[in-house]
Design an enzyme around this catalytic site. Structure first.
Site, PDB file in Angstrom:
ATOM      1  N   GLY A 101      -2.826 -25.424  -0.852  1.00  0.00           N
ATOM      2  CA  GLY A 101      -3.184 -25.171  -2.304  1.00  0.00           C
ATOM      3  C   GLY A 101      -4.629 -25.502  -2.662  1.00  0.00           C
ATOM      4  O   GLY A 101      -5.381 -24.911  -2.858  1.00  0.00           O
ATOM      5  N   LYS A 122     -10.485 -32.168  -0.996  1.00  0.00           N
ATOM      6  CA  LYS A 122      -9.344 -31.904  -1.659  1.00  0.00           C
ATOM      7  C   LYS A 122      -9.546 -31.928  -2.578  1.00  0.00           C
ATOM      8  O   LYS A 122     -10.506 -32.578  -3.449  1.00  0.00           O
ATOM      9  CB  LYS A 122      -8.259 -33.120  -2.048  1.00  0.00           C
ATOM     10  CG  LYS A 122      -6.855 -33.010  -3.117  1.00  0.00           C
ATOM     11  CD  LYS A 122      -6.280 -33.742  -3.124  1.00  0.00           C
ATOM     12  CE  LYS A 122      -4.834 -33.451  -3.780  1.00  0.00           C
ATOM     13  NZ  LYS A 122      -3.926 -34.356  -3.959  1.00  0.00           N
ATOM     14  N   ASP A 269       7.788 -31.302   1.171  1.00  0.00           N
ATOM     15  CA  ASP A 269       6.232 -30.737   1.067  1.00  0.00           C
ATOM     16  C   ASP A 269       5.696 -32.014   1.107  1.00  0.00           C
ATOM     17  O   ASP A 269       4.063 -32.527   1.598  1.00  0.00           O
ATOM     18  CB  ASP A 269       6.053 -30.082   0.253  1.00  0.00           C
ATOM     19  CG  ASP A 269       5.883 -30.119  -0.744  1.00  0.00           C
ATOM     20  OD1 ASP A 269       7.262 -30.389  -1.666  1.00  0.00           O
ATOM     21  OD2 ASP A 269       4.862 -29.988  -1.693  1.00  0.00           O
TER      22      ASP A 269
HETATM   23  P1  AMP Z   1       2.147 -30.694  -5.204  1.00  0.00           P
HETATM   24  O1  AMP Z   1       3.116 -30.940  -6.543  1.00  0.00           O
HETATM   25  O2  AMP Z   1       0.799 -31.469  -6.022  1.00  0.00           O
HETATM   26  O3  AMP Z   1       2.562 -31.500  -4.309  1.00  0.00           O
HETATM   27  O4  AMP Z   1       1.606 -29.346  -5.108  1.00  0.00           O
HETATM   28  C1  AMP Z   1       2.995 -28.600  -4.568  1.00  0.00           C
HETATM   29  C2  AMP Z   1       2.289 -27.597  -4.564  1.00  0.00           C
HETATM   30  O5  AMP Z   1       0.761 -26.540  -5.049  1.00  0.00           O
HETATM   31  C3  AMP Z   1       0.569 -27.528  -2.843  1.00  0.00           C
HETATM   32  O6  AMP Z   1       0.886 -26.609  -2.586  1.00  0.00           O
HETATM   33  C4  AMP Z   1      -0.286 -27.989  -3.223  1.00  0.00           C
HETATM   34  O7  AMP Z   1      -1.126 -28.056  -3.042  1.00  0.00           O
HETATM   35  C5  AMP Z   1      -0.133 -26.964  -4.347  1.00  0.00           C
HETATM   36  N1  AMP Z   1      -1.260 -27.440  -5.484  1.00  0.00           N
HETATM   37  C6  AMP Z   1      -0.888 -27.751  -6.739  1.00  0.00           C
HETATM   38  N2  AMP Z   1      -2.082 -28.453  -7.332  1.00  0.00           N
HETATM   39  C7  AMP Z   1      -3.038 -26.832  -7.113  1.00  0.00           C
HETATM   40  C8  AMP Z   1      -4.371 -26.779  -7.891  1.00  0.00           C
HETATM   41  N3  AMP Z   1      -4.943 -27.250  -8.910  1.00  0.00           N
HETATM   42  N4  AMP Z   1      -4.270 -25.288  -6.969  1.00  0.00           N
HETATM   43  C9  AMP Z   1      -4.412 -24.096  -6.176  1.00  0.00           C
HETATM   44  N5  AMP Z   1      -2.806 -25.077  -5.610  1.00  0.00           N
HETATM   45  C10 AMP Z   1      -2.360 -26.026  -6.221  1.00  0.00           C
HETATM   46 MG    MG Z   2       1.855 -32.022  -2.433  1.00  0.00          MG
END
Ligand code: AMP
Ligand code: MG
Length: 514
Positions: A101, A122, A269
């Site tokens: 994301g 990132k 993930d």
């Molecule tokens: P995480 O819980 O950080 O592992 O994120 C879970 C999902 O949310 C993953 O697909 C990340 O890429 C997406 N994600 C988290 N924060 C953001 C953000 N600020 N912008 C875009 N995608 C995000």
């Molecule tokens: Mg993640």
């Protein structure tokens, strides 16, 4: 920098969406989508890991183009930057397509000794997988990831690495407390490095789409590139693939327990296929020993990812991976056996690791009982996990136990607790006398396995506060401390968490907002 050496084998071998369209969407049938960097107008490089850059074959910063690369302002024209698609189970539930994301991949570089490293930004902008979020990262969480991933590396724990950290010059809106009061924070972008960023979720996504051809291709790609221990010609190679992932994961969990690391968001993930620590979010080292501790406020209701549950959760995640790989292995009994072996493997390696922390020459019958007594005593007395072992190294036969350990507890001890603690230490001394190695050898083992410096959350909290005020002294000190974690170079960092940080948001408790 040798940016022209960056190649894109993943992009060249798998089906992808080359439209370059950043609009958020499902991309069935594709393993990635190309997307441009958002580009930043006034970025500023804050930290650069020159040593890592040399190690992976990228070299030094030589010109404006190199800076622009690190700052995610622009990538070489020869590269089609891309985000990968993956799925995942989040907090026990199937979440469908997730994907990078806010990670954008530049490609791979191979160093002079043939080691491969993927390079990704990132926080460099939105991708088709941003799911209504902005694809940005804030300075707070980027500093945490930069420093912690490097700290884990220097502790000797498999992890993704940090190459650079830049301010983007943008402000980013975040609701840190999830209470409807969002505020602007400084935006940042990191460059991360790993042999590969492949996650369990990559396999889960393709499998859920019943795309056996690409599932096989991705498994073959992983085996060929990252699992030299597997014979790619063997008819059993996919079972061996799963078995090796389970083994690496068990080893990683043991390492997390060795240093008291709590990841906080062990969704599938966030599980690396290569057995690396990946995606640093609301993580924490243990201060006081507590099996039920989770630093993640989102995890508080169920404590699914608590310190003491991490191995069990890793195994649960491996079940999901086993389901995803089933079409390649087609043998339920074999998969079940390998999943059960995970527990056995884990506990065997765990006990060997604990034996090293205590300075035992080997694991003896009855040691599992000793280790569970240890857990109980530390849990009951709220002792600092790291300081306990530091003091244990300094223990002599005739030491006054109470006096020697007096500074490691986070609560006043009752008579009962004091008694059981002293009793435990006396049992330890008896157990130590069964060693078949000298005291000097035993101490050397302890020193190699018990860190003197851990990157405690309150230190990160202070460091972030300072950087926001434009100061860098603590940052530089922490970088130097984390590069030598088995030495006590900075006694002021090897103390208990001061009481002012008890329950402090951003130190003791953290949200996923990043
Ligand atoms: P995480 O819980 O950080 O592992 O994120 C879970 C999902 O949310 C993953 O697909 C990340 O890429 C997406 N994600 C988290 N924060 C953001 C953000 N600020 N912008 C875009 N995608 C995000
Ligand atoms: Mg993640």
């Amino acid at each position: 920098m040798n940016l022209s050496q960056i190649s894109q084998p993943f992009l060249n071998q798998f089906p992808g969406d080359f439209s370059g369209n950043p609009m958020q969407r499902q991309t069935p049938g594709f393993l990635f989508a190309t997307v441009d960097l958002a580009g930043f107008k006034n970025p500023e490089l804050l930290i650069f890991n020159e040593k890592l850059s040399q190690e992976i074959g990228l070299g030094s910063i030589e010109n404006e183009r190199d800076l622009q690369f690190l700052n995610a302002s622009s990538a070489p024209d020869s590269l089609k930057t891309y985000a990968t698609a993956y799925a995942g189970h989040q907090f026990g539930n199937w979440a469908g397509q997730l994907g990078d994301g806010r990670a954008i991949i530049a490609g791979e570089i191979i160093n002079p000794v043939g080691k491969k490293h993927e390079i990704q930004w990132k926080g460099a902008g939105a991708t088709p997988y941003s799911r209504h979020a902005d694809g940005r990262a804030v300075l707070r969480s980027s500093i945490r990831e930069y420093l912690m991933s490097e700290a884990m590396h220097h502790l000797g724990i498999p992890t993704t690495r940090a190459l650079s950290l830049s301010l983007t010059g943008e402000n980013v809106l975040r609701d840190v407390m999830y209470d409807g009061n969002p505020d602007y924070e400084k935006g940042a972008v990191m460059v991360r490095i790993a042999e590969s960023f492949l996650r369990f979720g990559h396999f889960e996504l393709i499998s859920a789409q019943n795309d056996v051809e690409n599932l096989r291709k991705l498994a073959d790609f992983s085996i060929k590139n990252y699992f030299p221990e597997i014979n790619p010609e063997s008819p059993e190679k996919y079972a061996a693939f799963f078995e090796n992932i389970a083994l690496r994961t068990a080893e990683l969990m043991v390492e997390w327990y060795r240093v008291g690391f709590v990841h906080g968001v062990m969704n599938t993930d966030n599980m690396s296929v290569l057995g690396l620590t990946i995606d640093y979010g609301p993580f924490s080292f243990l201060d006081e020993y507590d099996l039920s501790f989770t630093p993640n406020t989102t995890d508080l209701p169920g404590r699914r990812y608590a310190f003491g549950s991490q191995a069990k959760m890793a195994q649960w995640n491996l079940w999901q991976l086993a389901n995803a790989l089933f079409p390649l292995i087609n043998d339920e009994k074999k998969l079940e056996k390998m999943l059960n072996d995970f527990s056995e493997n884990f506990w065997k390696k765990h006990d060997e690791m604990m034996a090293r922390k205590f300075g035992f020459s080997e694991v003896l019958d009855g040691d599992d009982r000793f280790f569970s007594d240890f857990q109980q005593v530390l849990q009951d007395t709220k002792a600092d996990y790291t300081l306990f072992f530091s003091q244990l190294e300094k223990l002599q036969q005739d030491t006054d136990i109470q006096e020697h350990f007096k500074d490691i507890f986070y609560s006043r001890l009752s008579e009962n607790h004091l008694f059981s603690f002293e009793n435990f230490i006396k049992n330890y001394q008896i157990r130590l006398s069964k060693n078949t190695i000298s005291r000097a050898e035993s101490l050397a083992i302890m020193k190699r396995n018990n860190p003197k410096f851990i990157l405690r959350n309150y230190l990160l909290f202070e460091c972030i506060k300072e950087i926001n005020e434009g100061k860098r002294a603590l940052l530089n000190q922490l970088i130097s401390a984390l590069e030598n974690p088995y030495e006590e170079r900075y006694p002021e960092f090897s103390r208990k968490r001061p009481p002012i940080y008890d329950g402090q948001t951003g130190s003791s408790t953290l949200s996923c907002s990043s």
